[in-house]
Design a protein around this motif. Structure first.
Motif, PDB file in Angstrom:
ATOM      1  N   ALA A  93     -64.397 119.411  56.116  1.00 58.18           N
ATOM      2  CA  ALA A  93     -63.669 120.272  57.059  1.00 58.18           C
ATOM      3  C   ALA A  93     -64.016 121.730  56.790  1.00 58.18           C
ATOM      4  N   ASP A  94     -65.038 122.233  57.464  1.00 56.56           N
ATOM      5  CA  ASP A  94     -65.548 123.576  57.202  1.00 56.56           C
ATOM      6  C   ASP A  94     -65.561 124.472  58.437  1.00 56.56           C
ATOM      7  N   GLY A  95     -64.712 124.179  59.411  1.00 59.24           N
ATOM      8  CA  GLY A  95     -64.768 124.930  60.662  1.00 59.24           C
ATOM      9  C   GLY A  95     -63.753 126.043  60.816  1.00 59.24           C
ATOM     10  N   ASN A  96     -62.724 126.078  59.961  1.00 61.51           N
ATOM     11  CA  ASN A  96     -61.674 127.088  60.065  1.00 61.51           C
ATOM     12  C   ASN A  96     -61.483 127.798  58.729  1.00 61.51           C
ATOM     13  N   GLU A  97     -61.709 129.093  58.699  1.00 61.84           N
ATOM     14  CA  GLU A  97     -61.426 129.896  57.501  1.00 61.84           C
ATOM     15  C   GLU A  97     -59.992 130.394  57.622  1.00 61.84           C
ATOM     16  N   MET A  98     -59.044 129.522  57.247  1.00 63.63           N
ATOM     17  CA  MET A  98     -57.625 129.794  57.504  1.00 63.63           C
ATOM     18  C   MET A  98     -56.989 130.626  56.387  1.00 63.63           C
ATOM     19  N   THR A  99     -57.595 131.769  56.109  1.00 61.61           N
ATOM     20  CA  THR A  99     -57.066 132.646  55.075  1.00 61.61           C
ATOM     21  C   THR A  99     -56.647 133.998  55.635  1.00 61.61           C
ATOM     22  N   ASP A 100     -56.975 134.259  56.890  1.00 62.82           N
ATOM     23  CA  ASP A 100     -56.623 135.521  57.540  1.00 62.82           C
ATOM     24  C   ASP A 100     -56.758 135.319  59.036  1.00 62.82           C
ATOM     25  N   PRO A 101     -55.883 135.895  59.845  1.00 60.91           N
ATOM     26  CA  PRO A 101     -55.993 135.697  61.298  1.00 60.91           C
ATOM     27  C   PRO A 101     -57.247 136.321  61.899  1.00 60.91           C
ATOM     28  N   MET A 102     -57.891 137.256  61.195  1.00 62.05           N
ATOM     29  CA  MET A 102     -59.090 137.900  61.704  1.00 62.05           C
ATOM     30  C   MET A 102     -60.225 137.679  60.712  1.00 62.05           C
ATOM     31  N   THR A 103     -61.174 136.821  61.049  1.00 65.81           N
ATOM     32  CA  THR A 103     -62.321 136.580  60.163  1.00 65.81           C
ATOM     33  C   THR A 103     -63.634 136.695  60.936  1.00 65.81           C
ATOM     34  N   PRO A 104     -63.895 137.858  61.562  1.00 67.27           N
ATOM     35  CA  PRO A 104     -65.155 137.999  62.294  1.00 67.27           C
ATOM     36  C   PRO A 104     -66.365 137.988  61.379  1.00 67.27           C
ATOM     37  N   GLU A 105     -66.140 138.114  60.071  1.00 65.43           N
ATOM     38  CA  GLU A 105     -67.259 138.173  59.135  1.00 65.43           C
ATOM     39  C   GLU A 105     -67.902 136.825  58.870  1.00 65.43           C
ATOM     40  N   VAL A 106     -67.221 135.702  59.196  1.00 61.06           N
ATOM     41  CA  VAL A 106     -67.800 134.389  58.900  1.00 61.06           C
ATOM     42  C   VAL A 106     -68.704 133.936  60.036  1.00 61.06           C
TER      43      VAL A 106
END
Length: 462
Positions: free
Chosen positions: A134-147
């Motif tokens: 499961a690598d599709g959501n970087e759920m650590t911040d609501p804004m992750t344009p860097e990924v």
């Protein structure tokens, strides 16, 4: 599995809605390709993670006697399609000379451009569907344009070969999930076997940026006791992000702001997960305020309510045929969504968001067409094929290269054993850049991912 699926924007079925009788209207979908695309370069002047894709070798091929849908609304009966050196050479009737080409008798069969899925999570949520994948959501911040989604893509995902063999899919956009308001960059891939994601990366395709509104971000971060926890919080956080991006001067590298600047400069396309009509209208207003454009709303189950606004703003609706009701913001989805949008002259794209649905986009398009027909909106088959070929290509910024059968374009071609809008038909042969990568009649040309080797069946049955 339940935890995983809850953030991948999932669906179900729809209810009918009465409508006045009218006929489908052919439309010209505005293209995201307003110029030759080049990926944004880094501070060192080079493109990071550049495509290393090289087409597989092919043979000069003539498909003769087929019903040809060119992807841009045209139909040719008893048609001929010629391609060589990776490109379409000519599309016409039986009068075309096939000298110098390997002739394939396609009588009684159908030819279309390669199918394109604008919304996929293959590779980022691969099969087997386990937490480790499961690598599709970087759920650590609501804004992750860097990924960047490409840095999670597993090229050995068996879903890629199944999409090719069962669905005739030749190109697809891999997006981050919808847990975040800004999920990061998407990547467009050619559906070919490769050891690395760069080997699949569609050369010259622009990046996209995934955004999301509505229930998913406010549920995820409200559940963490932080902002946003409401729809008004969603918009407040988004607007501040854009204001900060506008003030970015580039003196110190910031990966997130580089992506946002790419959007503001028109180099990166916005693909926005959004269900409700009122929120789509608000997002378009925010885009005008902040100086960017929305290329497509994805899922867009209420798009039919604002077809005129979407047409006027040149925004595509990437939708399902019949998923609805799996959460409150999906409650008002209807079967006739695509047909009503087509009637308004708005851009329609049928997408999957699903490892199984991507294998049947032709059937999904046919279901949406049938729903329109039942309420008197008759959309020709040749136009419906555009919903899964040229329209997604335009919204992804790759229509100058693929999406229709035209001389000079990539020879991404599917030969179907019957009407592609029939549940009984499936791809017989699939070419990508003129290379035959799947042949249902030749067991040696049935793709098997490296991961499948040694597994029961080794991918022979798909």
């Amino acid at each position: 599995m339940k935890k995983l699926l809850s953030f991948m924007c999932l669906p179900v079925m729809t209810i009918g809605l009465a409508a006045c009788a009218t006929s489908g209207t052919a439309t010209h979908t505005p293209s995201a390709s307003t110029r030759d695309w080049t990926a944004p370069v880094g501070a060192d002047g080079r493109e990071p993670f550049a495509s290393t894709y090289r087409r597989y070798p092919g043979r000069p091929t003539a498909l003769v006697g087929a019903t040809v849908y060119d992807g841009k609304g045209g139909r040719i009966d008893n048609g001929t399609v010629l391609f060589r050196d990776g490109e379409v050479v000519a599309v016409g009737d039986a009068a075309l000379s096939t000298e110098g080409y390997d002739r394939i008798d396609a009588s009684g069969k159908f030819v279309t451009p390669g199918i394109i899925d604008i919304h996929s999570h293959l590779g980022d949520y691969p099969t087997p569907s386990v937490d480790a994948h499961a690598d599709g959501n970087e759920m650590t911040d609501p804004m992750t344009p860097e990924v960047w989604a490409e840095h999670s893509v597993w090229p050995q995902d068996p879903g890629f070969t199944r999409a090719l063999a069962n669905g005739g899919v030749t190109a697809l956009q891999i997006l981050p999930g919808s847990a975040n308001l800004t999920g990061g960059r998407s990547v467009t891939l050619k559906n070919v076997a490769a050891r690395t994601v760069q080997g699949m990366k569609f050369p010259g395709a622009p990046y996209g940026m995934k955004m999301a509104c509505g229930e998913n971000p406010k549920r995820v971060y409200g559940g963490k006791g932080r902002m946003p926890s409401t729809r008004m919080g969603n918009f407040a956080v988004n607007r501040q992000m854009w204001l900060d991006a506008q003030a970015y001067d580039g003196d110190k590298r910031d990966l997130g702001k580089e992506t946002l600047k790419g959007v503001l400069d028109g180099e990166i396309l916005v693909h926005n997960h959004c269900y409700r009509a009122d929120e789509m209208a608000l997002v378009m207003d925010m885009a005008k305020e902040m100086g960017y454009e929305v290329t497509a709303f994805h899922h867009a189950v209420e798009a039919y309510k604002i077809g005129d606004l979407l047409r006027e703003n040149d925004v595509c609706s990437a939708i399902w045929a019949d998923w609805y009701g799996f959460k409150m913001e999906a409650y008002d989805g209807i079967l006739e969504n695509a047909a009503f949008l087509q009637r308004e002259g708005a851009c329609v794209v049928i997408h999957s968001d699903d490892a199984n649905g991507i294998q049947r986009l032709n059937q999904e398009a046919a279901k949406a067409q049938a729903a329109g027909r039942r309420v008197g909106i008759n959309i020709p088959d040749a136009e419906v094929i555009g919903w899964i070929t040229l329209n997604p290509a335009r919204a992804m910024g790759i229509d100058a290269m693929t999406g229709s059968l035209e001389p000079g374009k990539m020879a991404d071609v599917v030969l179907w054993n019957g009407d592609p809008l029939s549940v009984y038909s499936r791809p017989e042969k699939v070419w990508i850049d003129g290379a035959l990568l799947f042949d249902a009649m030749d067991r040696k040309r049935r793709p098997v991912s490296d991961f499948e080797l040694g597994q029961p069946g080794e991918g022979d049955v798909k």
